[in-house]
Design an enzyme around this catalytic site. Structure first.
Site, mmCIF file in Angstrom:
data_model
loop_
_atom_site.group_PDB
_atom_site.id
_atom_site.type_symbol
_atom_site.label_atom_id
_atom_site.label_comp_id
_atom_site.label_asym_id
_atom_site.label_seq_id
_atom_site.Cartn_x
_atom_site.Cartn_y
_atom_site.Cartn_z
ATOM 1 N N SER A 1 21.279 92.732 -44.044
ATOM 2 C CA SER A 1 21.009 91.798 -42.705
ATOM 3 C C SER A 1 20.286 92.210 -41.650
ATOM 4 C CB SER A 1 22.322 91.083 -42.287
ATOM 5 O OG SER A 1 22.318 90.315 -41.591
ATOM 6 N N HIS B 1 18.686 89.512 -46.091
ATOM 7 C CA HIS B 1 19.714 88.659 -45.530
ATOM 8 C C HIS B 1 18.980 88.206 -44.147
ATOM 9 C CE1 HIS B 1 23.120 86.964 -43.073
ATOM 10 N NE2 HIS B 1 23.099 86.195 -44.427
ATOM 11 N N ASP C 1 19.962 85.722 -40.666
ATOM 12 C CA ASP C 1 20.531 85.069 -39.974
ATOM 13 C C ASP C 1 19.829 84.066 -39.290
ATOM 14 O OD1 ASP C 1 23.382 85.310 -40.894
ATOM 15 O OD2 ASP C 1 23.265 87.436 -39.784
ATOM 16 N N MET D 1 19.753 81.528 -36.265
ATOM 17 C CA MET D 1 20.842 80.853 -35.227
ATOM 18 C C MET D 1 20.019 80.173 -34.347
ATOM 19 S SD MET D 1 23.127 84.443 -34.412
ATOM 20 C CE MET D 1 23.473 85.313 -35.930
ATOM 21 N N HIS E 1 20.319 82.410 -44.258
ATOM 22 C CA HIS E 1 21.495 81.775 -43.639
ATOM 23 C C HIS E 1 21.144 81.040 -42.549
ATOM 24 C CE1 HIS E 1 25.938 82.607 -42.532
ATOM 25 N NE2 HIS E 1 25.649 81.352 -42.647
ATOM 26 N N MET F 1 22.479 79.125 -39.528
ATOM 27 C CA MET F 1 23.687 78.979 -38.816
ATOM 28 C C MET F 1 23.133 78.191 -37.831
ATOM 29 S SD MET F 1 25.279 82.865 -38.174
ATOM 30 C CE MET F 1 25.706 83.919 -39.607
ATOM 31 N N MET G 1 32.579 83.515 -44.392
ATOM 32 C CA MET G 1 32.433 84.439 -42.978
ATOM 33 C C MET G 1 33.759 85.018 -42.769
ATOM 34 S SD MET G 1 29.252 83.835 -42.113
ATOM 35 C CE MET G 1 30.078 84.591 -40.517
ATOM 36 N N ASP H 1 30.256 87.915 -45.334
ATOM 37 C CA ASP H 1 29.498 88.405 -44.121
ATOM 38 C C ASP H 1 30.360 88.503 -42.931
ATOM 39 O OD1 ASP H 1 27.303 88.607 -42.421
ATOM 40 O OD2 ASP H 1 26.612 86.610 -42.589
#
Length: 239
Positions: free
Chosen positions: A18, A43, A45, A47, A76, A78, A147, A185
Site C-alpha cells: 500500500s 494498493h 488508497d 481518500m 481502494h 474511500m 477494514m 487492510d
C-alpha cells in the site's frame, strides 16, 4: 469439487503493497523495491476528505505509476459517490476497483459499471459494518475487503475483534461455494499476519510494514514468506 474438504477452499495468498505509507519523494523507486521483494499487487488508497477524515491522492497517481511496474493495481476508493470515479480510475490503469458498501446506495450499479470496463471488482466494509450488508453481492464481486482499522489514516492498530469477522466471512463464502479473495487492510504487521491468514484472509494489504521499513525489498520478502507459510499451515492442517 476438489478432492479435499470444502473447508480448505481459499485462493492463493497475495501481498498488496500500500503506497499510502511510501515516501512520495521517491514513489517510483519505492514501488519497484516492493515489486522486487515479491509483492503481488500495488494498493492505492484514494481518500476524499469526506468519506474518511483525510485526503490522499486521486487517479493521477495511479496513472503516473502505471508504466513503472507490471504488477496489478488494486485501487481502494474511500470516497463518497464512488460511482463518479469509476471511469477515470479505470482509464488511469486500475486492474481492480474496491468501493465501500457504506458509501453509496447503488452497489449493484457500481459493480456493473466496473465489470463492463473489464476490471475486477471488490467491496469493502468498515469495522462496525456487518457482513449481512454484502451477502447479496457476493456472487458479483471478486474480492471482499475487511477494514481492520477505522479508515482514513495509516499506522493504526489492528482491531482484535476483526479476527472473528474475517473468520465469519470465510465460513460464509465456504457455505456458498465461493472461492473469493478476502483482503485485510489496517494494522497488519509481522506479528499478527499469521493469525490473520489463519482466520481466513488471503490478500494482505500492508503499508508501514513494507514502506515504513529501512529496507523495503527485504521487508516485502519477509512478509511474503510469513504469509506463504501461514497459508500452507492453514490449508494442510485442514485437509
Amino acid at each position: 469439487m476438489h478432492k479435499y474438504s470444502k473447508k480448505v477452499m481459499m485462493p492463493p495468498p497475495k501481498i498488496a503493497a500500500s503506497i499510502l505509507a511510501a515516501d512520495f519523494r521517491y514513489l517510483s523507486e519505492e514501488v519497484k523495491k516492493a515489486e522486487r521483494g515479491g509483492a503481488d499487487m500495488i494498493h492505492f488508497d484514494v481518500m476524499d476528505g469526506h468519506f474518511v477524515p483525510n485526503i490522499s491522492f486521486g487517479p493521477m497517481v495511479v496513472k503516473a505509476l502505471r508504466s513503472e511496474v507490471e504488477l496489478p493495481f488494486l485501487v481502494h476508493l474511500m470516497v463518497e459517490r464512488p460511482e463518479d470515479m469509476v471511469e477515470q480510475t479505470v482509464d488511469a490503469g486500475a486492474d481492480q476497483i474496491i468501493f465501500h458498501v457504506e458509501a453509496s446506495p447503488h452497489s449493484w450499479r457500481i459493480l456493473d459499471s466496473i465489470k463492463k470496463r473489464g476490471v475486477k471488482t471488490g467491496i469493502a466494509l468498515n469495522p462496525a459494518t456487518p457482513l449481512s450488508t454484502i451477502e447479496y453481492l457476493l456472487d458479483f464481486v471478486d474480492m471482499i475487503l475487511i477494514m481492520t482499522v477505522n479508515p482514513g489514516f495509516g499506522g493504526q492498530k489492528f482491531i482484535l475483534k476483526m479476527y472473528d469477522k474475517i473468520r465469519d466471512l470465510r465460513r460464509l463464502l465456504i457455505e456458498k461455494d465461493l472461492n473469493l479473495d478476502v483482503a485485510v487492510d489496517g494494522g497488519v504487521d509481522f506479528e499478527n499476519v499469521e493469525k490473520i491468514v489463519d482466520s481466513g484472509a488471503n490478500v494482505i494489504i500492508a503499508g508501514t510494514t513494507i514502506f515504513g521499513q529501512e529496507d523495503v525489498e527485504a521487508a516485502t520478502k519477509n512478509l511474503k514468506n510469513i504469509v506463504n507459510e501461514a497459508y500452507r499451515k492453514r490449508v494442510f492442517t485442514q485437509l
